[in-house]
Motif scaffolding. Structure first.
Motif, PDB file in Angstrom:
ATOM      1  N   ARG A  23      63.562  46.044  40.201  1.00  0.00           N
ATOM      2  CA  ARG A  23      62.450  45.478  39.451  1.00  0.00           C
ATOM      3  C   ARG A  23      63.011  44.419  38.512  1.00  0.00           C
ATOM      4  NH1 ARG A  23      59.167  49.091  41.242  1.00  0.00           N
ATOM      5  NH2 ARG A  23      58.979  51.239  40.740  1.00  0.00           N
ATOM      6  N   SER A  24      62.411  43.258  38.584  1.00  0.00           N
ATOM      7  CA  SER A  24      62.854  42.169  37.727  1.00  0.00           C
ATOM      8  C   SER A  24      62.425  42.444  36.295  1.00  0.00           C
ATOM      9  CB  SER A  24      62.245  40.851  38.212  1.00  0.00           C
ATOM     10  OG  SER A  24      62.543  39.832  37.307  1.00  0.00           O
ATOM     11  N   ARG A  25      63.295  42.132  35.361  1.00  0.00           N
ATOM     12  CA  ARG A  25      62.937  42.271  33.959  1.00  0.00           C
ATOM     13  C   ARG A  25      62.327  40.978  33.422  1.00  0.00           C
ATOM     14  NH1 ARG A  25      64.504  47.101  32.392  1.00  0.00           N
ATOM     15  NH2 ARG A  25      66.408  48.042  33.186  1.00  0.00           N
ATOM     16  N   GLN A  26      62.347  39.951  34.228  1.00  0.00           N
ATOM     17  CA  GLN A  26      61.745  38.695  33.813  1.00  0.00           C
ATOM     18  C   GLN A  26      60.235  38.762  34.051  1.00  0.00           C
ATOM     19  OE1 GLN A  26      63.617  35.488  35.862  1.00  0.00           O
ATOM     20  NE2 GLN A  26      65.564  35.791  34.854  1.00  0.00           N
ATOM     21  N   PRO A  27      59.457  38.250  33.119  1.00  0.00           N
ATOM     22  CA  PRO A  27      58.006  38.270  33.323  1.00  0.00           C
ATOM     23  C   PRO A  27      57.619  37.321  34.456  1.00  0.00           C
ATOM     24  CG  PRO A  27      58.560  37.040  31.350  1.00  0.00           C
ATOM     25  CD  PRO A  27      59.836  37.639  31.867  1.00  0.00           C
ATOM     26  N   PHE A  28      56.589  37.677  35.122  1.00  0.00           N
ATOM     27  CA  PHE A  28      56.053  36.854  36.195  1.00  0.00           C
ATOM     28  C   PHE A  28      55.141  35.800  35.570  1.00  0.00           C
ATOM     29  CE2 PHE A  28      52.194  36.913  39.109  1.00  0.00           C
ATOM     30  CZ  PHE A  28      52.590  35.787  39.792  1.00  0.00           C
ATOM     31  N   ILE A  29      55.470  34.534  35.733  1.00  0.00           N
ATOM     32  CA  ILE A  29      54.675  33.438  35.176  1.00  0.00           C
ATOM     33  C   ILE A  29      54.330  32.479  36.319  1.00  0.00           C
ATOM     34  CG2 ILE A  29      54.568  31.556  33.506  1.00  0.00           C
ATOM     35  CD1 ILE A  29      56.720  33.078  31.899  1.00  0.00           C
ATOM     36  N   PRO A  30      53.068  32.421  36.712  1.00  0.00           N
ATOM     37  CA  PRO A  30      52.699  31.535  37.818  1.00  0.00           C
ATOM     38  C   PRO A  30      52.773  30.063  37.401  1.00  0.00           C
ATOM     39  CG  PRO A  30      50.746  32.606  36.928  1.00  0.00           C
ATOM     40  CD  PRO A  30      51.924  33.188  36.218  1.00  0.00           C
ATOM     41  N   PRO A  31      53.053  29.166  38.356  1.00  0.00           N
ATOM     42  CA  PRO A  31      53.092  27.730  38.044  1.00  0.00           C
ATOM     43  C   PRO A  31      51.729  27.245  37.545  1.00  0.00           C
ATOM     44  CG  PRO A  31      53.871  28.169  40.285  1.00  0.00           C
ATOM     45  CD  PRO A  31      53.338  29.447  39.750  1.00  0.00           C
ATOM     46  N   THR A  32      51.748  26.409  36.518  1.00  0.00           N
ATOM     47  CA  THR A  32      50.516  25.963  35.866  1.00  0.00           C
ATOM     48  C   THR A  32      50.572  24.463  35.605  1.00  0.00           C
ATOM     49  OG1 THR A  32      50.343  28.124  34.791  1.00  0.00           O
ATOM     50  CG2 THR A  32      49.037  26.342  33.858  1.00  0.00           C
ATOM     51  N   ASP A  33      49.466  23.785  35.888  1.00  0.00           N
ATOM     52  CA  ASP A  33      49.317  22.365  35.562  1.00  0.00           C
ATOM     53  C   ASP A  33      48.204  22.216  34.530  1.00  0.00           C
ATOM     54  OD1 ASP A  33      51.194  21.723  37.473  1.00  0.00           O
ATOM     55  OD2 ASP A  33      49.759  20.978  38.945  1.00  0.00           O
ATOM     56  N   VAL A  34      48.398  21.326  33.561  1.00  0.00           N
ATOM     57  CA  VAL A  34      47.365  20.973  32.597  1.00  0.00           C
ATOM     58  C   VAL A  34      47.137  19.475  32.752  1.00  0.00           C
ATOM     59  CG1 VAL A  34      46.695  20.900  30.163  1.00  0.00           C
ATOM     60  CG2 VAL A  34      48.098  22.801  31.025  1.00  0.00           C
ATOM     61  N   ILE A  35      45.894  19.103  33.083  1.00  0.00           N
ATOM     62  CA  ILE A  35      45.566  17.709  33.390  1.00  0.00           C
ATOM     63  C   ILE A  35      44.481  17.243  32.422  1.00  0.00           C
ATOM     64  CG2 ILE A  35      44.820  16.120  35.198  1.00  0.00           C
ATOM     65  CD1 ILE A  35      45.576  18.534  37.156  1.00  0.00           C
ATOM     66  N   GLU A  36      44.725  16.113  31.784  1.00  0.00           N
ATOM     67  CA  GLU A  36      43.772  15.558  30.822  1.00  0.00           C
ATOM     68  C   GLU A  36      42.974  14.432  31.462  1.00  0.00           C
ATOM     69  OE1 GLU A  36      43.707  13.419  26.413  1.00  0.00           O
ATOM     70  OE2 GLU A  36      45.625  13.925  27.352  1.00  0.00           O
ATOM     71  N   PHE A  37      41.661  14.515  31.335  1.00  0.00           N
ATOM     72  CA  PHE A  37      40.736  13.461  31.738  1.00  0.00           C
ATOM     73  C   PHE A  37      39.983  13.021  30.485  1.00  0.00           C
ATOM     74  CE2 PHE A  37      41.250  16.065  35.555  1.00  0.00           C
ATOM     75  CZ  PHE A  37      41.478  15.096  36.523  1.00  0.00           C
TER      76      PHE A  37
END
Length: 137
Positions: A23-37
């Protein structure tokens, strides 16, 4: 000795009978994009294999918080040789540097991508009055 090293292909196939749970001790962080319009902010999170009910989206002050859990499918008697897909609880926190219309925020989940649209609050212009001109009139 050299002959034994060269005959590794001739050795009988080895069957793995021992299993290790890792079991990984690192948190699972999904890839995320933030886009400004000009009219909105769009947040895209790559998070496949979920149901919309697995997600929690909260807007608190100047933060958007996306949390949930992606369960690892049961694989009885499996020996993993490579594990790169993140499973378990996850949390993505995005600091918002823009004023948004909190009552108009919407979220859509399709094709493994979560889209959160945050309409921007229109900027209000504050007029600046010159009191010296009033005295001159």
């Amino acid at each position: 000795m050299q002959e034994q090293k060269n005959n590794w292909r001739e050795r009988p196939e080895r069957h793995w009978l021992e299993y290790t749970v890792w079991r990984s001790r690192q948190p699972f962080i999904p890839p995320t994009d933030v886009i400004e319009f000009p009219e909105k902010i769009v947040v895209m999170v790559e998070i496949a294999a979920l149901r919309p009910s697995d997600l929690s989206i909260t807007l608190q002050k100047n933060q958007l918080i996306i949390a949930g859990v992606r369960e690892r499918p049961a694989q009885p008697k499996a020996a993993y040789h490579q594990m790169e897909i993140g499973y378990g609880d996850f949390r993505v926190t995005i600091d918002l540097h823009w004023s948004v219309q909190s009552d108009s925020v919407s979220a859509t989940y399709r094709d493994g991508l979560l889209y959160v649209e945050l309409p921007r609050q229109p900027e209000s212009q504050i007029p600046v009055h010159d009191p010296s001109k009033k005295d001159a009139e």
